[in-house]
Scaffold this active site. Structure first.
Site, PDB file in Angstrom:
ATOM      1  N   ASP A 196       0.834  -1.196   0.000  1.00  0.00           N
ATOM      2  CA  ASP A 196       0.000   0.000   0.000  1.00  0.00           C
ATOM      3  C   ASP A 196       0.877   1.257   0.000  1.00  0.00           C
ATOM      4  OD1 ASP A 196      -2.307   1.856   0.826  1.00  0.00           O
ATOM      5  OD2 ASP A 196      -3.270  -0.099   0.819  1.00  0.00           O
ATOM      6  N   HIS A 237      -4.052   5.114   4.183  1.00  0.00           N
ATOM      7  CA  HIS A 237      -4.708   3.888   3.723  1.00  0.00           C
ATOM      8  C   HIS A 237      -4.060   2.623   4.262  1.00  0.00           C
ATOM      9  CE1 HIS A 237      -6.343   1.202   0.404  1.00  0.00           C
ATOM     10  NE2 HIS A 237      -7.414   1.910   0.694  1.00  0.00           N
ATOM     11  N   SER A 413     -11.553  -1.910   0.477  1.00  0.00           N
ATOM     12  CA  SER A 413     -10.244  -1.739   1.121  1.00  0.00           C
ATOM     13  C   SER A 413     -10.277  -2.239   2.551  1.00  0.00           C
ATOM     14  CB  SER A 413      -9.851  -0.262   1.145  1.00  0.00           C
ATOM     15  OG  SER A 413      -9.291   0.134  -0.069  1.00  0.00           O
TER      16      SER A 413
END
Length: 659
Positions: A196, A237, A413
């Site tokens: 990520d 994230h 996600s």
């Protein structure tokens, strides 16, 4: 925003043909973007020679590619990281060296994070919740602290771990992790890599479960994958995904991870203008004997018009990972299925639709599909992402940047890391599980529970082996307790074979509401070394185009009368030149079925937005079966509900063998 279009005119891998990559909404293939990275292949000398070649040619040596002693990653710092013309001069300079067999400047393409969006009605400022503010979040939760529960302040908000009806949810609709914890499994000894934008490894809830040795920053080429600062916290994230898996228990910080005693590694590779095949491949092949699970919450742009997948090196990395990783047992690749909603199809995402990855969709805390969920026949199972969007704590509670917490992580996600955490629990229960074992366990132990499609487009149905599936949710919501129990008693599977069942190569035209139907009769390679009697994955390689690609819909029906929609309508996909070229549409809906007999493919153009007449041309269909010659479940044990599944499948298998 600069609008750029890129076309990938090269094989994505052995399994992928010509694909047009759409970036920022354009689908024209008039121009490509190239980067300052080169793939360099040497004829001799290994790493020592590679470093010398780079130095003499004015390049910077980065690393070997997938541990190779002949292929290497070079960058040239004087070349722009994204440009429209290839740097012929620099490539010629490399090729002039007698040791260099090949030098290829890398093209750039876009990979998008999934689920990065503030929830409806929740301002961005509410996404940043410092630890002292947690008490305010909990003021409406009267019964959060229960003696046997984790004492972490946000545990009461983690309805996906223990759904007591918080935020309008359905009690009991959760991942059943407490059952796994009560059996003593918390992820000890298992490492999950978060591929990520980096991990805040200084976070109080993550620092003790951070695997620094297995981490790497592929954006900066160092060992410190700390997220790059932005005012919008866009690079939170990876940290949020990491907390879902391995946030510590009972430390008075944020919540608790699904596998709170497991480790997470950070592979920072997503935070850059353009992705390259080299970066993806090196991330997915990084330390495969130290990393057990790779979790990816990103993919090609979810705009309903992009058709894209892994390139050659990345496919090599994944295939090598499942064949050689974890000392031969195979790495587990977990993929978020996509956030394109009803107007997209995750079978057009070559990562999520790969048979070597486990594609995970999401559900809400009351069992519905989220509005952004994509449907497709390759999704194996689901976890959770959102509660009621009108509430402040609607999303997933987890860690956030700079020692903060959030209750609004969302999208698929959020779903994929939950699955990775459950797989970590299963691997602790049985370290000998292979990548295939994990997929079988997912099919057999996932539960329908209360999951349903509020749009009434996708209903639950049984396949020919008696397994219940849904086009949105796969085989249901993951059940940690059931998976850990079955994993603990799991017996090795029979050998897997690959059978090319037949092909139809014929030019055929079809128009709107004028479908064509094709059939392949197969004995599933009976009597050969590739005989398949019990299916796992099935691939249909199809070459087809239309004047409006998004209006093509394809159904595949098995000999046991299970119909998979392997391509649904995508109203925004107006591509009209290339269509699909040997694109490997994959379905898991025929899992455990007997594949011998007649397979039927139905291809049609359905009416589009303007009800215009579309003309299509079909050219090829090749059917490939993947599965076992021998029954896979004869000696397996399971919990009560999963045992019912096993009984149905065994009964079907016995009947098939008698025939």
């Amino acid at each position: 925003m600069v609008k750029i279009s890129v076309c990938a005119h090269r094989n994505v891998a052995v399994l992928f043909g010509l694909v047009c990559l759409s970036i920022f909404g354009l689908t024209s293939c008039s121009q490509e973007v190239v980067t300052n990275s080169w793939l360099v292949e040497l004829s001799q000398g290994g790493e020592v020679a590679a470093r010398e070649v780079a130095k003499r040619s004015g390049f910077t040596y980065v690393s070997p590619v997938l541990g190779s002693d002949t292929e290497f990653h070079f960058v040239h710092n004087a070349v722009s990281k994204s440009r429209f013309r290839r740097s012929v001069v620099h490539t010629r300079k490399l090729k002039s060296h007698p040791f260099v067999k090949r030098a290829v400047q890398q093209t750039g393409f876009v990979r998008s994070k999934r689920g990065y969006r503030p929830l409806a009605g929740v301002p961005l400022s509410d996404l940043r919740l410092k630890n002292p503010d947690i008490a305010e979040l909990l003021k409406d939760e009267k019964d959060v602290v229960i003696t046997k529960d984790p004492t972490d302040p946000l545990f009461g908000k983690e309805w996906f771990l223990k759904n007591r009806g918080q935020s309008g949810g359905i009690p009991g609709l959760d991942l059943n992790v407490e059952a796994a914890w009560e059996m003593g499994f918390t992820g000890k000894g298992v490492t999950t890599a978060i591929m990520d934008d980096g991990i805040d490894y200084l976070h109080e809830d993550l620092k003790n479960n951070y695997n620094a040795e297995a981490s790497y920053d592929f954006s900066s080429n160092d060992h410190f994958p700390y997220p790059r600062y932005t005012d919008t916290w866009f690079n939170s994230h990876g940290t949020r995904c990491a907390g879902e898996i391995a946030a510590a228990r009972d430390n008075n910080v944020c919540g608790v991870g699904v596998a709170y005693d497991s480790k997470v590694a950070g592979l920072r590779m997503l935070d850059q203008p353009f992705m390259t095949d080299l970066i993806e491949a090196n991330a997915m092949g990084h330390m495969p004997n130290h990393i057990d699970i790779y979790s990816a919450s990103w993919g090609p742009t979810d705009d309903g018009k992009t058709v894209d997948g892994p390139r050659n090196l990345t496919m090599r990395a994944i295939v090598k990972g499942v064949n050689e990783g974890r000392n031969g047992k195979g790495n587990i690749y977990v993929w978020a299925s996509g956030d394109g909603g009803q107007e997209d199809d995750c079978n057009c995402d070559g990562y999520a639709a790969s048979m070597w990855t486990i594609s995970i969709n999401s559900a809400t805390n009351d069992g519905q599909t989220a509005g952004y969920d994509e449907s497709c026949s390759s999704t194996l199972a689901s976890t959770f992402s959102n509660g009621k969007s009108t509430l402040r704590d609607a999303g997933v509670a987890t860690t956030d940047l700079y020692n903060n917490c959030t209750t609004t992580h969302s999208g698929t996600s959020a779903a994929a890391p939950e699955a990775a955490g459950i797989f970590a629990l299963a691997l602790e229960a049985n370290t000998n599980l292979t990548w295939r074992d994990m997929q079988h366990l997912t099919v057999l132990t996932s539960k329908r529970n209360r999951l349903f499609d509020p749009y009434l487009k996708h209903f639950w149905q049984y396949n020919g082996a008696g397994l219940e599936f849904n086009h949105l949710f796969g085989y249901g919501v993951l059940d940690a307790g059931a998976m850990v129990y079955m994993a603990k008693h799991w017996k090795p599977l029979p050998e897997r074979f690959h059978c090319t069942a037949g092909s139809v190569v014929q030019k055929m035209s079809f128009g709107t509401n004028e479908p064509i139907t094709l059939t392949i009769d197969t004995d599933a390679c009976k009597g050969t070394k590739n005989e398949v009697n019990f299916l796992e994955h099935l691939q249909a390689f199809v070459t087809v185009r239309s004047s409006y690609r998004g209006n093509i819909v394809i159904h595949l029906t098995s000999p046991m009368n299970t119909t998979s929609m392997i391509l649904s309508q995508r109203p925004n996909d107006d591509e009209h030149k290339n269509g699909f070229t040997r694109w490997p549409f994959m379905t898991t809906h025929t899992w455990a079925e007997a594949p011998s007999g007649t397979w039927t493919l139905r291809v049609e153009n359905v009416p589009g937005k303007n009800n215009a007449y579309d003309e299509g041309v079909f050219r090829e269909w090749t059917l490939v079966l993947h599965g076992t010659r021998d029954p896979p479940y004869n000696h397996q044990e399971a919990d009560e509900q999963s045992q019912v599944k096993l009984f149905k499948v065994k009964r079907m298998h016995e009947a098939a063998q008698k025939e």
